[in-house]
Design a protein around this motif. Structure first.
Motif, mmCIF file in Angstrom:
data_model
loop_
_atom_site.group_PDB
_atom_site.id
_atom_site.type_symbol
_atom_site.label_atom_id
_atom_site.label_comp_id
_atom_site.label_asym_id
_atom_site.label_seq_id
_atom_site.Cartn_x
_atom_site.Cartn_y
_atom_site.Cartn_z
ATOM 1 N N ARG A 162 -42.503 58.123 -43.710
ATOM 2 C CA ARG A 162 -43.021 58.859 -44.859
ATOM 3 C C ARG A 162 -41.998 59.290 -45.814
ATOM 4 N NH1 ARG A 162 -47.601 62.807 -42.443
ATOM 5 N NH2 ARG A 162 -49.048 61.423 -41.981
ATOM 6 N N ALA A 163 -40.796 59.673 -45.159
ATOM 7 C CA ALA A 163 -39.599 59.936 -45.987
ATOM 8 C C ALA A 163 -39.150 58.612 -46.859
ATOM 9 C CB ALA A 163 -38.435 60.428 -45.274
ATOM 10 N N LYS A 164 -39.018 57.453 -45.974
ATOM 11 C CA LYS A 164 -38.854 55.954 -46.614
ATOM 12 C C LYS A 164 -39.451 55.737 -47.681
ATOM 13 C CE LYS A 164 -36.296 54.516 -42.453
ATOM 14 N NZ LYS A 164 -36.432 53.500 -41.317
ATOM 15 N N ASN A 165 -40.939 56.000 -47.414
ATOM 16 C CA ASN A 165 -41.941 55.446 -48.387
ATOM 17 C C ASN A 165 -41.942 56.279 -49.701
ATOM 18 O OD1 ASN A 165 -42.724 53.349 -46.941
ATOM 19 N ND2 ASN A 165 -44.524 54.483 -46.029
ATOM 20 N N ARG A 166 -41.433 57.853 -49.515
ATOM 21 C CA ARG A 166 -41.460 58.470 -50.548
ATOM 22 C C ARG A 166 -40.410 57.934 -52.005
ATOM 23 N NH1 ARG A 166 -39.273 62.802 -48.282
ATOM 24 N NH2 ARG A 166 -41.356 63.580 -47.798
ATOM 25 N N ILE A 167 -40.875 57.812 -53.067
ATOM 26 C CA ILE A 167 -40.394 57.657 -54.356
ATOM 27 C C ILE A 167 -39.371 58.590 -54.621
ATOM 28 C CG2 ILE A 167 -40.329 56.733 -56.784
ATOM 29 C CD1 ILE A 167 -43.293 55.826 -56.158
ATOM 30 N N HIS A 168 -38.073 58.142 -54.426
ATOM 31 C CA HIS A 168 -36.837 58.973 -54.692
ATOM 32 C C HIS A 168 -36.624 58.995 -56.088
ATOM 33 C CE1 HIS A 168 -36.861 60.207 -50.629
ATOM 34 N NE2 HIS A 168 -36.597 59.007 -50.133
ATOM 35 N N GLY A 169 -36.692 57.833 -56.826
ATOM 36 C CA GLY A 169 -36.272 57.576 -58.018
ATOM 37 C C GLY A 169 -36.613 56.189 -58.733
ATOM 38 N N LEU A 170 -36.272 56.025 -60.030
ATOM 39 C CA LEU A 170 -36.760 54.663 -60.649
ATOM 40 C C LEU A 170 -35.442 54.132 -61.301
ATOM 41 C CD1 LEU A 170 -40.161 55.478 -61.825
ATOM 42 C CD2 LEU A 170 -39.853 54.176 -59.784
ATOM 43 N N LYS A 171 -35.570 52.791 -61.660
ATOM 44 C CA LYS A 171 -34.578 52.380 -62.439
ATOM 45 C C LYS A 171 -35.056 52.197 -63.923
ATOM 46 C CE LYS A 171 -31.534 50.043 -59.130
ATOM 47 N NZ LYS A 171 -31.061 48.673 -58.788
ATOM 48 N N ASN A 172 -34.459 52.457 -64.924
ATOM 49 C CA ASN A 172 -34.742 52.031 -66.413
ATOM 50 C C ASN A 172 -34.427 50.656 -66.703
ATOM 51 O OD1 ASN A 172 -32.133 52.250 -66.671
ATOM 52 N ND2 ASN A 172 -32.151 54.287 -67.816
ATOM 53 N N ASP A 173 -34.610 50.428 -67.932
ATOM 54 C CA ASP A 173 -34.370 48.907 -68.558
ATOM 55 C C ASP A 173 -32.952 48.626 -68.601
ATOM 56 O OD1 ASP A 173 -37.029 48.786 -68.717
ATOM 57 O OD2 ASP A 173 -37.007 49.284 -71.019
ATOM 58 N N ASN A 174 -32.070 49.653 -68.202
ATOM 59 C CA ASN A 174 -30.544 49.367 -68.394
ATOM 60 C C ASN A 174 -30.377 49.302 -67.078
ATOM 61 O OD1 ASN A 174 -30.323 49.405 -71.111
ATOM 62 N ND2 ASN A 174 -30.410 51.761 -71.141
ATOM 63 N N ASP A 175 -31.031 49.199 -65.969
ATOM 64 C CA ASP A 175 -30.467 49.283 -64.491
ATOM 65 C C ASP A 175 -29.983 50.451 -64.139
ATOM 66 O OD1 ASP A 175 -30.980 47.588 -62.319
ATOM 67 O OD2 ASP A 175 -28.808 47.115 -62.328
ATOM 68 N N GLU A 176 -30.455 51.643 -64.698
ATOM 69 C CA GLU A 176 -29.653 52.838 -64.221
ATOM 70 C C GLU A 176 -30.713 53.518 -63.145
ATOM 71 O OE1 GLU A 176 -26.992 53.780 -68.266
ATOM 72 O OE2 GLU A 176 -29.246 54.545 -68.083
ATOM 73 N N ARG A 177 -30.203 54.159 -62.263
ATOM 74 C CA ARG A 177 -31.051 54.826 -61.371
ATOM 75 C C ARG A 177 -31.408 56.112 -61.946
ATOM 76 N NH1 ARG A 177 -27.955 52.445 -57.335
ATOM 77 N NH2 ARG A 177 -27.089 54.429 -56.800
ATOM 78 N N LEU A 178 -32.567 56.525 -61.874
ATOM 79 C CA LEU A 178 -32.998 58.000 -62.433
ATOM 80 C C LEU A 178 -33.534 58.696 -61.160
ATOM 81 C CD1 LEU A 178 -34.647 57.024 -65.748
ATOM 82 C CD2 LEU A 178 -32.159 57.630 -65.582
ATOM 83 N N GLN A 179 -33.050 59.745 -61.148
ATOM 84 C CA GLN A 179 -33.527 60.681 -59.864
ATOM 85 C C GLN A 179 -34.223 62.204 -60.358
ATOM 86 O OE1 GLN A 179 -29.810 59.712 -57.117
ATOM 87 N NE2 GLN A 179 -31.276 60.397 -55.853
ATOM 88 N N ASN A 180 -33.621 62.593 -61.486
ATOM 89 C CA ASN A 180 -34.302 63.656 -61.848
ATOM 90 C C ASN A 180 -35.770 63.557 -62.400
ATOM 91 O OD1 ASN A 180 -34.885 65.282 -64.668
ATOM 92 N ND2 ASN A 180 -33.386 66.615 -63.663
ATOM 93 N N LYS A 181 -36.379 64.626 -61.661
ATOM 94 C CA LYS A 181 -38.150 64.499 -61.993
ATOM 95 C C LYS A 181 -38.418 64.404 -63.471
ATOM 96 C CE LYS A 181 -42.177 67.336 -60.903
ATOM 97 N NZ LYS A 181 -42.599 68.602 -60.685
ATOM 98 N N ASP A 182 -37.855 65.110 -64.370
ATOM 99 C CA ASP A 182 -38.345 64.948 -65.678
ATOM 100 C C ASP A 182 -37.879 63.662 -66.330
ATOM 101 O OD1 ASP A 182 -38.868 67.743 -65.749
ATOM 102 O OD2 ASP A 182 -36.891 68.397 -66.404
ATOM 103 N N GLN A 183 -36.581 63.046 -65.895
ATOM 104 C CA GLN A 183 -36.370 61.510 -66.339
ATOM 105 C C GLN A 183 -37.385 60.795 -65.680
ATOM 106 O OE1 GLN A 183 -32.380 61.274 -64.797
ATOM 107 N NE2 GLN A 183 -31.434 61.854 -67.038
ATOM 108 N N VAL A 184 -37.524 60.590 -64.362
ATOM 109 C CA VAL A 184 -38.469 59.922 -63.875
ATOM 110 C C VAL A 184 -40.011 59.768 -64.533
ATOM 111 C CG1 VAL A 184 -39.936 59.361 -61.734
ATOM 112 C CG2 VAL A 184 -37.436 59.758 -61.618
#
Length: 340
Positions: free
Chosen positions: A314-336
Motif C-alpha cells: 500500500r505504501a508503494k502504491n500511494r502517490i507521493h508526488g507527480l511530475k510537471n511538464d518540465n519533468d520536475e517532481r512535485l511532492q507538496n500537497k498544494d502543488q500536486v
C-alpha cells in the motif's frame, strides 16, 4: 537497514566493545551519526558515500542534513576506519555518533537479508540509485541502495516514504526515509472480490440467487457487487470482530463446562471451535490475497508477514508526488493539487 531493536547508545557501545556483531550485515562498514534523540517519528538519511574523509564530502553532508532536516544519518562505505574514521565523525560537528567496522564480505548480504526477514520499503524518485559512464554507450545504472526493515518496524510505521535524492559527491544517491508521512490520500477503495468469501457455506447460494442469465454481463456484475456488500453486512460480517466474539463466547462456555457440563453446551462448544478455526482460515486467506506474495502458499499461517507485506504494498502504491511538464517532481500537497 531499519530494525525495531530498542538499544541505548551506551548498550550499543558496550556490545561493540564486547565484540557482539551477530546482527550486523556482511561488509557492514558504517558510520552512523545520531543528530537528535531517536523519536518514533523521524527522518533518516542513508548514503553510500564512497568516501567520507574529504572536506568536500563534509560540506555536502552538512548541506543535505540541513536541507532534509534529518534526525538520523547513516553513512555506508566511508572507506576509512580506525582513528581516521573517528576523526571524520568528530569533524561533522554532531554530539552523538557511533561507527561499525567492516565485517565479512558482500557475498553474505543476500543470506543475511533473508535470515532477518527484511522487507523492501519501495521508492519515490529516480529509479536508479547508482550510475556510471559519461556517454550514452557507456552509461549504466542500477538500484543498488534500498531501505529495508523488519516486520515489527513496518507495523509501527506503515506510512513510511522512501525518496531517492539527487546524486553528488558520490555515484550513489542519498536515500531519505520519512516516517512522519501518514497522510491519507482520501480515495475510496473500489469493490474487490475477497477469496475468503468462497469458504462461506452460503456463498454459492448468494451467487445463484443474484446472477440473472437474462441480463448482460455488466448488469450482473453491478448487481453482484451490490448484493455482496449487503451480504457482508448481514451474513459474512467483519472477520476481526467475529474472531473476537467467538473467542469471548468460547471462554464463557468453557468456564461453564468446567463447573457443570451438559450436552447442549458441549455441542455448542464444539461448533464454536469449528467456527473459530474457519474464521482464522478466512483471515489468513484475506491477508494472503491482500499481500500478493505469490511465493508463499496459503496454510503457512504467517499472518504477521502477510499483514506487513500488505502495508508495504500500500505504501508503494500511494502517490507521493507527480511530475510537471518540465519533468520536475512535485511532492507538496498544494502543488500536486494545482497540477491535477
Amino acid at each position: 537497514m531499519i530494525s525495531d531493536e530498542e538499544e541505548t547508545m551506551e548498550e550499543i557501545q558496550l556490545n561493540n566493545e564486547a565484540g557482539e556483531h551477530h546482527q550486523d550485515p556482511p561488509n557492514a562498514s558504517i558510520l552512523a551519526v545520531l543528530i537528535d534523540p531517536v523519536d518514533p517519528m523521524c527522518d533518516i538519511l542513508s548514503w553510500n558515500c564512497q568516501g567520507a574523509a574529504s572536506s568536500g564530502f563534509r560540506r555536502a553532508l552538512l548541506f543535505l542534513v540541513k536541507k532534509v532536516k534529518a534526525d538520523i544519518v547513516g553513512l555506508m562505505e566511508p572507506r576509512i576506519s580506525g582513528g581516521s574514521a573517528d576523526k571524520a565523525c568528530k569533524s561533522f560537528g554532531f554530539d552523538n555518533w557511533m561507527r561499525v567496522e567492516v565485517v565479512g564480505f558482500s557475498g553474505g548480504m543476500r543470506q543475511w537479508i533473508f535470515k532477518e526477514g527484511l522487507i523492501d520499503l519501495g521508492l519515490f524518485g529516480a529509479r536508479f540509485t547508482w550510475t556510471r559512464g559519461r556517454e550514452k554507450n557507456t552509461f549504466t545504472g542500477a538500484r543498488l541502495d534500498r531501505a529495508l526493515c523488519n516486520l515489527s518496524w513496518i507495523s509501527r510505521h506503515p506510512g513510511t516514504n522512501v525518496s531517492h535524492l539527487a546524486r553528488f559527491c558520490s555515484d550513489h544517491s542519498p536515500i531519505l526515509i520519512d516516517t512522519t508521512s501518514n497522510a491519507k490520500n482520501g480515495r475510496a477503495f473500489p469493490f474487490q472480490f475477497q477469496a475468503a468469501w468462497l469458504s462461506h457455506k452460503d456463498f454459492s447460494k448468494v451467487v445463484s440467487t443474484t446472477w440473472d442469465t437474462k441480463k448482460n454481463m455488466l448488469d450482473n456484475i453491478s448487481n453482484m457487487q451490490t448484493r455482496f456488500v449487503d451480504w457482508i453486512k448481514t451474513d459474512f460480517g467483519n472477520i476481526e470482530r467475529r474472531k473476537n466474539r467467538l473467542m469471548a463466547r468460547l471462554d464463557g462456555i468453557q468456564n461453564c463446562l468446567s463447573n457443570q457440563p451438559f450436552n447442549g453446551l458441549i455441542r455448542l462448544e464444539r461448533k464454536l471451535r469449528l467456527d473459530l478455526e474457519e474464521t482464522l482460515h478466512q483471515e489468513e486467506i484475506k491477508w494472503y490475497q491482500k499481500s500478493k506474495e505469490d511465493w508463499i502458499c496459503s496454510g503457512d499461517l504467517n499472518m504477521k508477514f502477510y499483514h506487513a507485506a500488505t502495508m508495504v504494498r500500500r505504501a508503494k502504491n500511494r502517490i507521493h508526488g507527480l511530475k510537471n511538464d518540465n519533468d520536475e517532481r512535485l511532492q507538496n500537497k498544494d502543488q500536486v493539487e494545482a497540477l491535477v
